[in-house]
Design a protein around this motif. Structure first.
Motif, PDB file in Angstrom:
ATOM      1  N   ALA A   1       0.814  -1.137  -0.093  1.00 33.95           N
ATOM      2  CA  ALA A   1      -0.121   0.083   0.028  1.00 33.95           C
ATOM      3  C   ALA A   1       0.830   1.248   0.243  1.00 33.95           C
ATOM      4  O   ALA A   1       0.545   2.476  -0.759  1.00 33.95           O
ATOM      5  CB  ALA A   1      -0.911   0.020   1.159  1.00 33.95           C
ATOM      6  N   GLU A   2       2.012   1.466   0.771  1.00 40.56           N
ATOM      7  CA  GLU A   2       2.777   2.309   0.787  1.00 40.56           C
ATOM      8  C   GLU A   2       3.541   2.767  -0.481  1.00 40.56           C
ATOM      9  O   GLU A   2       4.053   3.760  -0.641  1.00 40.56           O
ATOM     10  CB  GLU A   2       3.692   2.409   2.077  1.00 40.56           C
ATOM     11  CG  GLU A   2       4.811   1.208   2.032  1.00 40.56           C
ATOM     12  CD  GLU A   2       4.240  -0.032   2.574  1.00 40.56           C
ATOM     13  OE1 GLU A   2       4.922  -0.996   2.942  1.00 40.56           O
ATOM     14  OE2 GLU A   2       3.030  -0.185   3.077  1.00 40.56           O
ATOM     15  N   ALA A   3       3.652   1.811  -1.256  1.00 43.95           N
ATOM     16  CA  ALA A   3       4.217   1.948  -2.711  1.00 43.95           C
ATOM     17  C   ALA A   3       2.980   2.267  -3.902  1.00 43.95           C
ATOM     18  O   ALA A   3       3.194   2.056  -5.179  1.00 43.95           O
ATOM     19  CB  ALA A   3       4.855   0.688  -3.282  1.00 43.95           C
ATOM     20  N   GLY A   4       1.846   2.377  -3.353  1.00 44.67           N
ATOM     21  CA  GLY A   4       0.389   2.644  -4.288  1.00 44.67           C
ATOM     22  C   GLY A   4      -0.045   1.323  -4.686  1.00 44.67           C
ATOM     23  O   GLY A   4      -0.828   1.501  -5.579  1.00 44.67           O
ATOM     24  N   GLY A   5       0.191   0.280  -4.204  1.00 46.94           N
ATOM     25  CA  GLY A   5      -0.861  -0.926  -4.410  1.00 46.94           C
ATOM     26  C   GLY A   5      -1.808  -1.094  -3.603  1.00 46.94           C
ATOM     27  O   GLY A   5      -2.126  -0.159  -2.635  1.00 46.94           O
ATOM     28  N   SER A   6      -2.309  -2.218  -3.677  1.00 48.34           N
ATOM     29  CA  SER A   6      -3.584  -2.619  -2.865  1.00 48.34           C
ATOM     30  C   SER A   6      -3.047  -2.981  -1.570  1.00 48.34           C
ATOM     31  O   SER A   6      -3.817  -2.990  -0.570  1.00 48.34           O
ATOM     32  CB  SER A   6      -4.360  -3.681  -3.433  1.00 48.34           C
ATOM     33  OG  SER A   6      -3.365  -4.865  -3.521  1.00 48.34           O
ATOM     34  N   GLY A   7      -1.852  -3.542  -1.409  1.00 45.06           N
ATOM     35  CA  GLY A   7      -1.202  -4.058  -0.162  1.00 45.06           C
ATOM     36  C   GLY A   7      -1.786  -5.232   0.302  1.00 45.06           C
ATOM     37  O   GLY A   7      -1.657  -6.045   1.184  1.00 45.06           O
ATOM     38  N   GLU A   8      -2.586  -6.050  -0.975  1.00 46.37           N
ATOM     39  CA  GLU A   8      -3.219  -7.345  -0.517  1.00 46.37           C
ATOM     40  C   GLU A   8      -1.993  -8.529  -0.826  1.00 46.37           C
ATOM     41  O   GLU A   8      -1.256  -8.518  -1.725  1.00 46.37           O
ATOM     42  CB  GLU A   8      -4.156  -7.637  -1.579  1.00 46.37           C
ATOM     43  CG  GLU A   8      -4.981  -8.806  -1.426  1.00 46.37           C
ATOM     44  CD  GLU A   8      -6.147  -8.995  -2.312  1.00 46.37           C
ATOM     45  OE1 GLU A   8      -6.612 -10.182  -2.691  1.00 46.37           O
ATOM     46  OE2 GLU A   8      -6.724  -8.083  -2.962  1.00 46.37           O
ATOM     47  N   GLN A   9      -1.995  -9.492   0.363  1.00 42.00           N
ATOM     48  CA  GLN A   9      -1.174 -10.568   0.199  1.00 42.00           C
ATOM     49  C   GLN A   9      -1.978 -11.794  -0.556  1.00 42.00           C
ATOM     50  O   GLN A   9      -3.136 -11.749  -0.395  1.00 42.00           O
ATOM     51  CB  GLN A   9      -0.601 -10.818   1.431  1.00 42.00           C
ATOM     52  CG  GLN A   9       0.490  -9.725   1.761  1.00 42.00           C
ATOM     53  CD  GLN A   9       1.413 -10.340   3.097  1.00 42.00           C
ATOM     54  OE1 GLN A   9       1.568 -11.750   3.346  1.00 42.00           O
ATOM     55  NE2 GLN A   9       1.293  -9.686   4.231  1.00 42.00           N
ATOM     56  N   ILE A  10      -1.317 -12.577  -1.199  1.00 42.91           N
ATOM     57  CA  ILE A  10      -1.821 -13.647  -1.545  1.00 42.91           C
ATOM     58  C   ILE A  10      -1.144 -15.088  -1.046  1.00 42.91           C
ATOM     59  O   ILE A  10      -0.044 -14.816  -0.570  1.00 42.91           O
ATOM     60  CB  ILE A  10      -2.062 -13.698  -3.082  1.00 42.91           C
ATOM     61  CG1 ILE A  10      -0.844 -13.579  -3.816  1.00 42.91           C
ATOM     62  CG2 ILE A  10      -3.152 -12.670  -3.723  1.00 42.91           C
ATOM     63  CD1 ILE A  10      -0.833 -13.582  -5.374  1.00 42.91           C
ATOM     64  N   ARG A  11      -1.718 -16.130  -1.305  1.00 36.83           N
ATOM     65  CA  ARG A  11      -1.131 -17.320  -0.562  1.00 36.83           C
ATOM     66  C   ARG A  11       0.030 -17.712  -1.381  1.00 36.83           C
ATOM     67  O   ARG A  11      -0.085 -17.493  -2.539  1.00 36.83           O
ATOM     68  CB  ARG A  11      -2.318 -18.419  -0.415  1.00 36.83           C
ATOM     69  CG  ARG A  11      -3.117 -18.086   0.670  1.00 36.83           C
ATOM     70  CD  ARG A  11      -4.171 -19.299   0.609  1.00 36.83           C
ATOM     71  NE  ARG A  11      -3.705 -20.355   0.932  1.00 36.83           N
ATOM     72  CZ  ARG A  11      -4.169 -21.467   1.509  1.00 36.83           C
ATOM     73  NH1 ARG A  11      -5.580 -21.178   1.730  1.00 36.83           N
ATOM     74  NH2 ARG A  11      -3.602 -22.551   1.589  1.00 36.83           N
ATOM     75  N   GLU A  12       0.962 -18.167  -0.398  1.00 36.31           N
ATOM     76  CA  GLU A  12       2.033 -18.874  -1.278  1.00 36.31           C
ATOM     77  C   GLU A  12       1.650 -20.066  -2.251  1.00 36.31           C
ATOM     78  O   GLU A  12       2.257 -20.536  -3.197  1.00 36.31           O
ATOM     79  CB  GLU A  12       3.243 -19.263  -0.264  1.00 36.31           C
ATOM     80  CG  GLU A  12       4.409 -19.355  -0.841  1.00 36.31           C
ATOM     81  CD  GLU A  12       5.523 -19.539   0.505  1.00 36.31           C
ATOM     82  OE1 GLU A  12       6.492 -18.912   0.409  1.00 36.31           O
ATOM     83  OE2 GLU A  12       5.428 -20.446   1.159  1.00 36.31           O
TER      84      GLU A  12
END
Length: 144
Positions: free
Chosen positions: A133-144
């Protein structure tokens, strides 16, 4: 007395050399199509630096650039085609491929644009859907 770390890097043939000082802001893997295509690999290992910490020490007149998108200016050596760095002016960082800084110990913190991956990596690091998020993205993590 200057005690900041200083790392040397170069293009493939050595015609262009540069230094980066301090430590990178981030070390990570990118899985986006643009980085994969540019690096000619399934994933790109990158390091981010403040632009003022990168200094070309030789061959500045041998650097060429290409701007596919408004946010990235990719730079390479005219003699060998070796990649050097990518400027991201809107983000205030310069991306240097980890492979062109041989003295730097690459210690990645996360993966970005993992939803585009073509090479799954099970390493326990956070996998970001796009960007933090701090780089302008959603900040959403996805599973490995």
């Amino acid at each position: 007395m200057n005690t900041q770390p200083k790392y040397q890097g170069s293009c493939f043939c050595g015609a262009v050399t540069f230094t980066v000082t301090t430590q990178p802001l981030l070390m990570a893997y990118c899985h986006c199509e643009s980085c994969r295509h540019w690096s000619a690999g399934p994933v790109s290992a990158f390091t981010l630096w403040k632009p003022e910490t990168l200094h070309v020490t030789q061959g500045a007149d041998n650097i060429d650039s290409y701007r596919k998108t408004p946010g990235s200016i990719r730079k390479w050596c005219r003699s060998c085609g070796g990649h050097l760095f990518t400027e991201h002016p809107s983000m205030g960082v310069t991306d240097v491929p980890a492979a062109v800084i041989p003295e730097l110990k690459f210690e990645p913190a996360l993966h970005v644009h993992y939803q585009e991956t073509v090479h799954r990596m099970t390493d326990g690091l956070p996998k970001m859907k796009d960007l933090p998020a701090e780089a302008g993205g959603s900040g959403e993590q996805i599973r490995e």
